[in-house]
Design a protein around this motif. Sequence first.
Motif, mmCIF file in Angstrom:
data_model
loop_
_atom_site.group_PDB
_atom_site.id
_atom_site.type_symbol
_atom_site.label_atom_id
_atom_site.label_comp_id
_atom_site.label_asym_id
_atom_site.label_seq_id
_atom_site.Cartn_x
_atom_site.Cartn_y
_atom_site.Cartn_z
ATOM 1 N N GLY A 64 0.832 -1.190 0.000
ATOM 2 C CA GLY A 64 0.000 0.000 0.000
ATOM 3 C C GLY A 64 0.867 1.240 0.000
ATOM 4 O O GLY A 64 2.002 1.228 0.481
ATOM 5 N N MET A 65 0.333 2.309 -0.560
ATOM 6 C CA MET A 65 1.092 3.547 -0.671
ATOM 7 C C MET A 65 0.116 4.708 -0.698
ATOM 8 O O MET A 65 -0.961 4.607 -1.288
ATOM 9 N N GLU A 66 0.490 5.801 -0.034
ATOM 10 C CA GLU A 66 -0.365 6.993 -0.016
ATOM 11 C C GLU A 66 0.499 8.218 0.207
ATOM 12 O O GLU A 66 1.511 8.165 0.909
ATOM 13 N N LEU A 67 0.103 9.316 -0.389
ATOM 14 C CA LEU A 67 0.774 10.584 -0.205
ATOM 15 C C LEU A 67 0.205 11.245 1.046
ATOM 16 O O LEU A 67 -1.010 11.405 1.177
ATOM 17 N N VAL A 68 1.093 11.579 1.987
ATOM 18 C CA VAL A 68 0.710 12.226 3.245
ATOM 19 C C VAL A 68 1.497 13.532 3.316
ATOM 20 O O VAL A 68 2.653 13.540 3.712
ATOM 21 N N GLY A 69 0.876 14.625 2.865
ATOM 22 C CA GLY A 69 1.607 15.887 2.745
ATOM 23 C C GLY A 69 2.688 15.722 1.695
ATOM 24 O O GLY A 69 2.425 15.339 0.562
ATOM 25 N N SER A 70 3.949 15.977 2.078
ATOM 26 C CA SER A 70 5.069 15.812 1.139
ATOM 27 C C SER A 70 5.771 14.470 1.333
ATOM 28 O O SER A 70 6.787 14.206 0.711
ATOM 29 N N GLU A 71 5.206 13.622 2.186
ATOM 30 C CA GLU A 71 5.787 12.305 2.443
ATOM 31 C C GLU A 71 4.978 11.215 1.753
ATOM 32 O O GLU A 71 3.765 11.319 1.613
ATOM 33 N N LEU A 72 5.680 10.179 1.348
ATOM 34 C CA LEU A 72 5.036 9.026 0.753
ATOM 35 C C LEU A 72 5.029 7.923 1.808
ATOM 36 O O LEU A 72 6.080 7.466 2.252
ATOM 37 N N ALA A 73 3.833 7.522 2.240
ATOM 38 C CA ALA A 73 3.689 6.436 3.210
ATOM 39 C C ALA A 73 3.654 5.125 2.444
ATOM 40 O O ALA A 73 2.908 4.988 1.475
ATOM 41 N N VAL A 74 4.469 4.154 2.870
ATOM 42 C CA VAL A 74 4.564 2.868 2.182
ATOM 43 C C VAL A 74 4.419 1.742 3.197
ATOM 44 O O VAL A 74 5.143 1.699 4.193
ATOM 45 N N ALA A 75 3.493 0.849 2.936
ATOM 46 C CA ALA A 75 3.315 -0.344 3.759
ATOM 47 C C ALA A 75 3.783 -1.544 2.959
ATOM 48 O O ALA A 75 3.471 -1.676 1.775
ATOM 49 N N SER A 76 4.563 -2.409 3.611
ATOM 50 C CA SER A 76 5.005 -3.636 2.954
ATOM 51 C C SER A 76 4.950 -4.768 3.969
ATOM 52 O O SER A 76 4.732 -4.540 5.153
ATOM 53 N N ILE A 77 5.156 -5.974 3.489
ATOM 54 C CA ILE A 77 5.095 -7.125 4.386
ATOM 55 C C ILE A 77 6.465 -7.771 4.549
ATOM 56 O O ILE A 77 6.580 -8.965 4.761
ATOM 57 N N THR A 78 7.521 -6.985 4.502
ATOM 58 C CA THR A 78 8.875 -7.519 4.638
ATOM 59 C C THR A 78 9.307 -7.644 6.087
ATOM 60 O O THR A 78 10.306 -8.263 6.377
ATOM 61 N N GLY A 79 8.599 -7.051 7.005
ATOM 62 C CA GLY A 79 8.982 -7.100 8.405
ATOM 63 C C GLY A 79 7.762 -6.925 9.276
ATOM 64 O O GLY A 79 6.656 -7.275 8.885
#
Length: 159
Positions: free
Chosen positions: A99-114
Amino acid sequence: MKIRFLCLTVLAFFGLASTASAGYVAASWQTNSVAFLDDNFVQYGGFGLTTGASGPNGIATDGSTIWVGDFSTASVTRYDFSGNVLGEFFDPGFTALQGMELVGSELAVASITGPDTINFYDSITGTYIRSITDPLVGHIEGLAYDGSNLFVRGTPIAV
């Protein structure tokens, strides 16, 4: 930005004043492309992804730039709405991007690597900024942001 998931297509809400019926942008595994969809989810345009990309599983937009996360190449590529590449960055955490979403000027990224963690990156340079732990603990399959809260599995978490 709103994110909706349909089959193997990831959608993100966007608005363009110059496009009368614009509503969504989608990245598809099946066609390895970005599609522009109207409010009825009818495609009216789009572009193919760069060579090597084959697993788009996250998309975000601010209405002028599109970020596409690809878990097969562990990358995020920035495009303009004509499909021109504006930049690309890589991180081992993108390998299992969910999953990925733009939060202001930051890119939030969710992954299942950890562990259940959402990492934040500078949306232009890809520089890692910070992480937050998902308080719900579970497999993240998408993110959405309403300007105040980041939503994970329908539950808002403060960012």
